[in-house]
Design an enzyme around this catalytic site. Structure first.
Site, short mmCIF file in Angstrom:
data_model
loop_
_atom_site.label_atom_id
_atom_site.label_comp_id
_atom_site.label_asym_id
_atom_site.label_seq_id
_atom_site.Cartn_x
_atom_site.Cartn_y
_atom_site.Cartn_z
N ASP A 11 24.55 47.10 25.49
CA ASP A 11 24.63 45.02 25.53
C ASP A 11 25.69 44.93 27.69
O ASP A 11 26.18 45.89 26.94
CB ASP A 11 25.20 44.20 24.66
CG ASP A 11 25.05 43.42 24.62
OD1 ASP A 11 24.31 42.20 25.50
OD2 ASP A 11 25.83 42.58 24.68
N ASP A 13 26.66 41.98 28.38
CA ASP A 13 28.18 40.68 28.30
C ASP A 13 28.70 40.72 27.54
O ASP A 13 28.04 41.01 25.96
CB ASP A 13 27.30 39.60 28.97
CG ASP A 13 26.83 39.03 30.58
OD1 ASP A 13 27.40 39.52 31.66
OD2 ASP A 13 25.26 38.89 30.56
#
EC number: 3.1.3.48
Length: 298
Positions: A11, A13
């Site tokens: 991922d 953020d």
């Protein structure tokens, strides 16, 4: 026997980078007064401005913001391969509806975006902006106790190589064939800003533009399915690393190991802290291989 391939799916953020938690103060707030919240907010705002300016000035974002795609190659079959060196992107009439003609024009833009990504920031930022970027990265890394550089180092160790400061123009397929392991990014953010973030946060040599996926419209499970199909071969293992519920549920559906990142200061799954050794443990639990076997291939 085929060589083992580990595909690490990250991922963006609050996993590889911190931005939202800087902007809303939650990162600093977890330190109970030990970090200045406003300083973090200002750092986040500076990053936001730089990213948006680069998106608009160099990556056609004003033109294509409303036509987000899950990955750059998704429209490649519309690209007829014409020389775009003299093409006028401001006067080709690109816009809605996204019919076959406009899909071709969008594919042209994606082609140029991929070329710029491969060449890196130095190809379109002047020396003054490079210095501003370097200083902001150092400031951010210091403020977050080396979160950014530690995340970068973990990706580096996962694929078993060090950063090459020269632009890499090698194709993704060639790079993957020469590497036992691959880093893939699946972000819930729009595709173009996510590519620019990879550039600004020094991840572009470790995650090729072909390996960046946006789940904005399609969801993470669909992106994971595409990745599984793409890397379908014997002795492949997948490991998902992120902070959100969506990637956790998608990983469970795919029966892949999931490592949850938690930015809390006391967490063990954060940066600095998380290492390929930790990831190999999760791989061994799901796939039955030993930690030692996984570590030999990282």
């Amino acid at each position: 026997m085929d060589q083992k391939l580990n595909v690490y799916i990250w991922d963006m953020d609050e996993t590889l980078i911190l931005l939202k938690s800087l902007l809303n103060g939650t990162y600093a707030g977890a330190y109970n007064g030990l970090k200045n919240v406003q300083n973090g907010v200002e750092i986040g705002k500076m990053w936001e401005n730089h990213i948006l300016q680069a998106c608009d000035a160099h990556f056609f974002y004003e033109q294509i913001e409303n036509f987000n795609q899950p990955y750059l190659d998704v429209l490649s079959h519309y690209d007829d391969g014409q020389d775009l060196s003299g093409y006028n992107f401001n006067q080709d009439g690109f816009g809605p509806p996204l019919d076959a003609i406009n899909k071709q024009k969008l594919a042209y833009r994606h082609q140029v975006i991929a070329q710029k990504y491969k060449k890196g920031l130095y190809s379109f930022l002047n020396q003054d902006m490079i210095e501003v970027w370097d200083n902001l990265y150092a400031l951010s890394d210091n403020y977050t106790d080396r979160w950014f550089s530690s995340a970068r180092a973990c990706l580096e160790q996962c694929v078993g190589r060090k950063r090459d400061m020269t632009p890499c123009l090698e194709s993704a397929a060639a790079r993957e064939s020469n590497s036992q392991h691959v880093n893939v990014l699946v972000t819930s953010g729009p595709l173009i800003p996510s590519l620019v973030k990879c550039l600004f946060f020094r991840l572009d040599d470790l995650i090729t533009c072909d390996n960046v996926y946006s789940s904005w419209e399609v969801g993470k499970l669909q992106c994971f399915s595409w990745i599984r199909e793409r890397f379908n071969r014997p002795n492949v293992q997948f490991c998902v690393v992120g902070d959100g519920w969506e990637e956790c549920e998608a990983a469970e559906t795919m029966r892949w190991p999931f490592v949850k990142i938690d930015p809390q200061p006391t967490s063990i799954h954060r940066f600095p802290g998380l290492t390929p050794r930790d990831l190999s443990h999760y791989l061994s639990v799901v796939y039955g291989t030993t930690d030692e076997e996984n570590e030999k291939t990282t």
